[in-house]
Design an enzyme around this catalytic site. Structure first.
Site, PDB file in Angstrom:
ATOM      1  N   ILE A   1     -65.514 -63.129  60.181  1.00 29.82           N
ATOM      2  CA  ILE A   1     -66.093 -63.696  58.963  1.00 29.82           C
ATOM      3  C   ILE A   1     -65.805 -65.191  59.071  1.00 29.82           C
ATOM      4  O   ILE A   1     -64.686 -65.589  59.408  1.00 29.82           O
ATOM      5  CB  ILE A   1     -65.474 -63.072  57.686  1.00 29.82           C
ATOM      6  CG1 ILE A   1     -66.020 -63.718  56.406  1.00 29.82           C
ATOM      7  CG2 ILE A   1     -63.961 -63.147  57.690  1.00 29.82           C
ATOM      8  CD1 ILE A   1     -65.566 -62.994  55.118  1.00 29.82           C
ATOM      9  N   SER A   2     -66.817 -66.033  58.822  1.00 32.09           N
ATOM     10  CA  SER A   2     -66.647 -67.480  58.979  1.00 32.09           C
ATOM     11  C   SER A   2     -65.633 -68.025  57.978  1.00 32.09           C
ATOM     12  O   SER A   2     -65.437 -67.458  56.905  1.00 32.09           O
ATOM     13  CB  SER A   2     -67.977 -68.204  58.759  1.00 32.09           C
ATOM     14  OG  SER A   2     -68.973 -67.684  59.601  1.00 32.09           O
ATOM     15  N   GLN A   3     -65.044 -69.170  58.316  1.00 36.34           N
ATOM     16  CA  GLN A   3     -64.091 -69.784  57.393  1.00 36.34           C
ATOM     17  C   GLN A   3     -64.841 -70.259  56.142  1.00 36.34           C
ATOM     18  O   GLN A   3     -66.024 -70.625  56.223  1.00 36.34           O
ATOM     19  CB  GLN A   3     -63.344 -70.935  58.064  1.00 36.34           C
ATOM     20  CG  GLN A   3     -64.116 -72.217  58.117  1.00 36.34           C
ATOM     21  CD  GLN A   3     -63.331 -73.325  58.780  1.00 36.34           C
ATOM     22  OE1 GLN A   3     -63.516 -73.606  59.954  1.00 36.34           O
ATOM     23  NE2 GLN A   3     -62.477 -73.966  58.028  1.00 36.34           N
TER      24      GLN A   3
END
Ligand code: SAH
Length: 223
Positions: free
Chosen positions: A67-69
């Site tokens: 999951i992207s930051q």
């Protein structure tokens, strides 16, 4: 965070995340900030990592994906400058988190994920949470989802080596495409706008995404 942390503590963590990591880092679009205050990011990460859901980093979600930051989600969403009535394509559903953020800001979202079990899991979570303007497809999204296009905006959250021309083709005139381009640690986020059929390109920031890969990975295979 301590064990037994109640649900409401996550809303405090979420507000702090938006204030410090999104607004504090220069994303000031109020609609983006409001969406990120609303979407329960902890429900899009594996249960054992929930206590880290609001930290400023990417997290593993299985199948070697992340999951992207939070900051990158906020920045990409802000670069799209959504007004609320757009039809949006996201390539790389992953956890479904960015799709949920986009769903607050657009009329409809089509999100495509090549790892089928991730697509199924995200679709289920988005459905349970009532994000009913999001459709998730299990497919190779490097060629877009032409049957649901054209799109007013496209967000690509896996990194190709060069702009996939079919994605630009599926962008409506006047539309905006945000994507990383590069390889390994050499990746830059770009914004393409389609004006008179031509691309107007702007460079944003260095970034770090998982690579865009070809083909669909089915539920019975090892990703
Ligand atoms: N937007 C996601 C980030 C996921 S990471 C989130 O909010 O969680 C990027 C995802 O892109 C991975 O799940 C990876 O499997 C997927 N991906 C990589 N290449 C792809 C392709 N060609 N088509 C569709 N998805 C792809």
């Amino acid at each position: 965070m301590k064990r037994g942390t109640s649900r409401s503590d996550f809303s405090v963590a979420r507000r702090r995340m938006v204030a410090d990591q999104i607004k504090g880092a220069g994303v000031t679009d109020d609609t983006v900030l409001a969406a990120m205050r609303d979407v329960p990011r902890h429900l899009f990460v594996p249960t054992g990592l929930r206590h880290r859901a609001y930290h400023g980093c990417a997290l593993p979600i299985g199948y070697e994906q992340t999951i992207s930051q939070p900051f990158i989600v906020g920045l990409m969403t802000a670069l799209l400058e959504l007004q609320g009535d757009e039809h949006v394509l996201e390539v790389g559903t992953g956890s479904g988190y960015q799709a949920a953020v986009l769903s607050h800001l657009a009329r409809s979202v089509v999100s495509v994920e090549r790892v089928e079990p991730l697509a199924l899991r995200s679709a289920r979570m988005l459905d349970e949470l009532g994000y009913d303007n999001v459709e998730v497809y299990a497919a190779d999204g490097g060629t877009g989802v032409p049957e649901r296009g054209p799109y007013d905006a496209v967000a690509v959250t896996a990194c190709p080596r060069r702009l996939p021309s079919l994605l630009f083709h599926q962008l409506r005139e006047g539309g905006t495409l945000v994507l990383p381009i590069g390889e390994g640690e050499e990746q830059i986020l770009y914004r393409y706008r389609k004006r008179g059929g031509e691309a107007i390109v702007e460079r944003s920031v260095p970034c770090r995404f998982v690579p865009m890969l070809d083909g669909l990975v089915g539920s019975t295979e090892n990703a």
